[in-house]
Design an enzyme around this catalytic site. Structure first.
Site, PDB file in Angstrom:
ATOM      1  N   ASP A 177      -3.083  -2.903 115.488  1.00 53.20           N
ATOM      2  CA  ASP A 177      -3.939  -4.018 115.067  1.00 53.20           C
ATOM      3  C   ASP A 177      -3.586  -5.320 115.766  1.00 53.20           C
ATOM      4  O   ASP A 177      -4.475  -6.111 116.102  1.00 53.20           O
ATOM      5  CB  ASP A 177      -3.910  -4.183 113.543  1.00 53.20           C
ATOM      6  CG  ASP A 177      -2.505  -4.245 112.957  1.00 53.20           C
ATOM      7  OD1 ASP A 177      -1.516  -4.195 113.729  1.00 53.20           O
ATOM      8  OD2 ASP A 177      -2.392  -4.327 111.724  1.00 53.20           O
ATOM      9  N   GLN A 225       0.108  -1.001 112.542  1.00 52.32           N
ATOM     10  CA  GLN A 225       1.231  -0.507 113.336  1.00 52.32           C
ATOM     11  C   GLN A 225       2.284   0.190 112.478  1.00 52.32           C
ATOM     12  O   GLN A 225       2.328   0.009 111.253  1.00 52.32           O
ATOM     13  CB  GLN A 225       1.901  -1.669 114.071  1.00 52.32           C
ATOM     14  CG  GLN A 225       1.160  -2.158 115.291  1.00 52.32           C
ATOM     15  CD  GLN A 225       2.012  -3.121 116.085  1.00 52.32           C
ATOM     16  OE1 GLN A 225       1.832  -4.318 115.997  1.00 52.32           O
ATOM     17  NE2 GLN A 225       2.964  -2.599 116.847  1.00 52.32           N
ATOM     18  N   HIS A 226       3.132   0.963 113.149  1.00 55.71           N
ATOM     19  CA  HIS A 226       4.376   1.523 112.600  1.00 55.71           C
ATOM     20  C   HIS A 226       4.201   2.650 111.580  1.00 55.71           C
ATOM     21  O   HIS A 226       5.179   3.289 111.210  1.00 55.71           O
ATOM     22  CB  HIS A 226       5.242   0.440 111.933  1.00 55.71           C
ATOM     23  CG  HIS A 226       5.473  -0.787 112.744  1.00 55.71           C
ATOM     24  ND1 HIS A 226       5.949  -0.734 114.035  1.00 55.71           N
ATOM     25  CD2 HIS A 226       5.286  -2.108 112.446  1.00 55.71           C
ATOM     26  CE1 HIS A 226       6.071  -1.981 114.490  1.00 55.71           C
ATOM     27  NE2 HIS A 226       5.664  -2.821 113.559  1.00 55.71           N
TER      28      HIS A 226
END
Length: 497
Positions: free
Chosen positions: A248, A85-86
């Protein structure tokens, strides 16, 4: 008669890519392949990766999974992609990557995050506007950082993608994102499930950023088919469908069957995560709880600690210990490690919210400074951070009778017992520890509509619990751990002061 229905799940993580072959008809995982990535680390918390490594690792891991499964890639009906992520991947108008991807664990943009948080009206304003509080590591501050530090790159931005979005783009040629992963960007309202354009206009009044956003799609919708040259490169069925994929944690939820209320998933990976499913967007008053969207049609209240197996790994490497020796030494130390404690904030920390903190061993004496105590203190210290987060989730109404444990740390019987004792909750592992890759494959089967099965039916068949390895809290340990967890809370409180 061959009734196999095969799907490929990909999980692009921080340390490597995993590929998994699932037969959704039998629910069996037939093959698993892995390939590593390297991390570029620099001053001020820089953590970046070369996206070309992801493509090479995806290719290698897929071939290894197919080989282990003993199946042809031409049998694969669908592909799902999970990604860390991110992260921020920037493409120019030709679809070329402009610079290395900044990752979830990159804290170099912490000053920009503070600047944006101030513009939002602090934590309260961020919560009211977005349904969560932006944190260092979220994608939005990376955009402002790029504008300030790499204006020539910023001027060329044509597409803003998350890691899993980028892999989907490479596979299909289409730029899109799904709600679960999008909700971790910091420019997305998790309640209305829409991009927040004003924060992007604040960063770039010329509105190039909003024009570079990917299209949003539902979790059950396909991105599209494989590009012919990619199908040939990977040796896959050219008619295979690529599902929406997700972050994820969101696909790890599917891979642990965490798609209905009452289940808590805890991941012992490089970072630590704790999350549960909620059918409604219950925005938490606790700023450390991220009320993300799920990749199964609901919401996924979640806490994330930045320090877990990266910390135990660092202690292990410091002593030059193989994994078995590290676990053996840790098991020799008593609960509480004779007064030694580790505040494991080597990356700073998100939960508790200590972005500028550093790690420290405390309580050391000549008598207790042993390798065994330091090894166990690393496990206990990181697990207290997960307990801190679980307490926040429970205070916000998420309950569970068991914790489903995944990630590399879950393979350690010692760590499983420590989690059960510190959380005072039974712990059960899934048979398939690569939950995000499994979740990606299950989501692909759902997306393709294999047999017109619901996601719940697919999870019931494909997510298998290791009941033989279920770990129960030991009554004799609970009181001791409560004492040492209170010590951890006091140490954290001293840091925040």
């Amino acid at each position: 008669m061959n009734t196999r229905t095969l799907f490929l799940g990909i999980d692009c993580g921080t340390q490597g890519t995993k590929a998994l072959i699932l037969d959704s008809h039998s629910g069996q995982v037939l093959g698993l392949g892995t390939a590593p990535h390297t991390l570029t680390q620099g001053e001020h918390g820089r953590r970046e990766q070369d996206t070309e490594q992801w493509l090479q690792a995806l290719t290698t891991a897929t071939q290894r999974a197919l080989t282990q499964a003993g199946v042809s890639g031409q049998q694969i009906q669908g592909i799902g992609v999970s990604g860390q992520q991110h992260g921020l991947v920037l493409l120019d108008k030709h679809g070329e990557v402009l610079r290395p991807a900044k990752l979830w664990c990159d804290t170099e943009s912490a000053p920009e995050n503070r600047q944006l948080l101030e513009w939002l009206g602090g934590e309260t304003g961020s919560m009211q506007r977005l349904g969560l509080v932006i944190a260092p590591g979220y994608t939005v501050s990376k955009l402002l950082w790029t504008k300030i530090h790499h204006p020539q790159v910023f001027a060329q931005i044509a597409h803003i993608l998350l890691p899993h979005d980028y892999l989907n783009y490479w596979l299909t040629g289409r730029c899109c994102s799904e709600y679960g992963d999008a909700s971790g960007t910091g420019y997305f309202d998790v309640r209305s499930r829409q991009w927040d354009l004003d924060i992007l206009r604040h960063i770039d009044p010329d509105r190039r950023l909003e024009q570079a956003l990917p299209e949003l799609i539902e979790s059950h919708q396909p991105v599209g088919g494989l590009r012919p040259q990619i199908a040939r490169l990977l040796g896959l069925n050219p008619d295979a469908v690529v599902s929406s994929g997700g972050g994820d944690n969101m696909l790890g939820a599917i891979g642990t069957g965490n798609i209905e209320p009452g289940i808590i998933t805890m991941s012992l990976g490089s970072s630590g995560t704790v999350y549960g499913f909620d059918p409604q967007p219950q925005v938490s008053p606790d700023t450390s709880v991220a009320s993300f969207c799920s990749s199964s049609g609901g919401w996924l209240p979640l806490i994330c600690t930045l320090n877990l197996t990266n910390v135990t790994g660092a202690v292990r490497e410091l002593f030059g210990l193989p994994l078995d020796a590290f676990n053996q030494l840790a098991s020799q130390a008593p609960i509480g490690t004779e007064g030694v404690s580790l505040l494991p904030f080597l990356n700073g920390e998100r939960v508790p919210a200590l972005p500028d903190a550093s790690g420290s061993f405390q309580g050391l004496t000549l008598a207790n400074m042993t390798q065994a105590n330091l090894c166990r203190a690393a496990i206990e210290g990181t697990t207290y951070g997960l307990r801190y987060g679980l307490d926040l989730l429970r205070q916000n109404g998420l309950q569970s009778h068991t914790i489903r444990l995944v990630g590399g740390g879950s393979k350690s019987p010692l760590w499983r017992q420590i989690v059960a004792d510190i959380m005072n909750t039974p712990v059960v592992c899934t048979e398939q520890s690569e939950a995000a890759a499994l979740g990606a494959a299950i989501q692909a089967a759902w997306c393709v509509g294999a047999g017109r099965q619901t996601l719940a039916q697919l999870c019931q068949r494909c997510v298998r619990l290791d009941h033989a390895g279920e770990t129960l809290p030991e009554a004799a340990n609970l009181l001791a751990y409560e004492h040492f967890y209170l010590r951890y809370r006091q140490q954290v409180a001293a840091l925040t002061e």
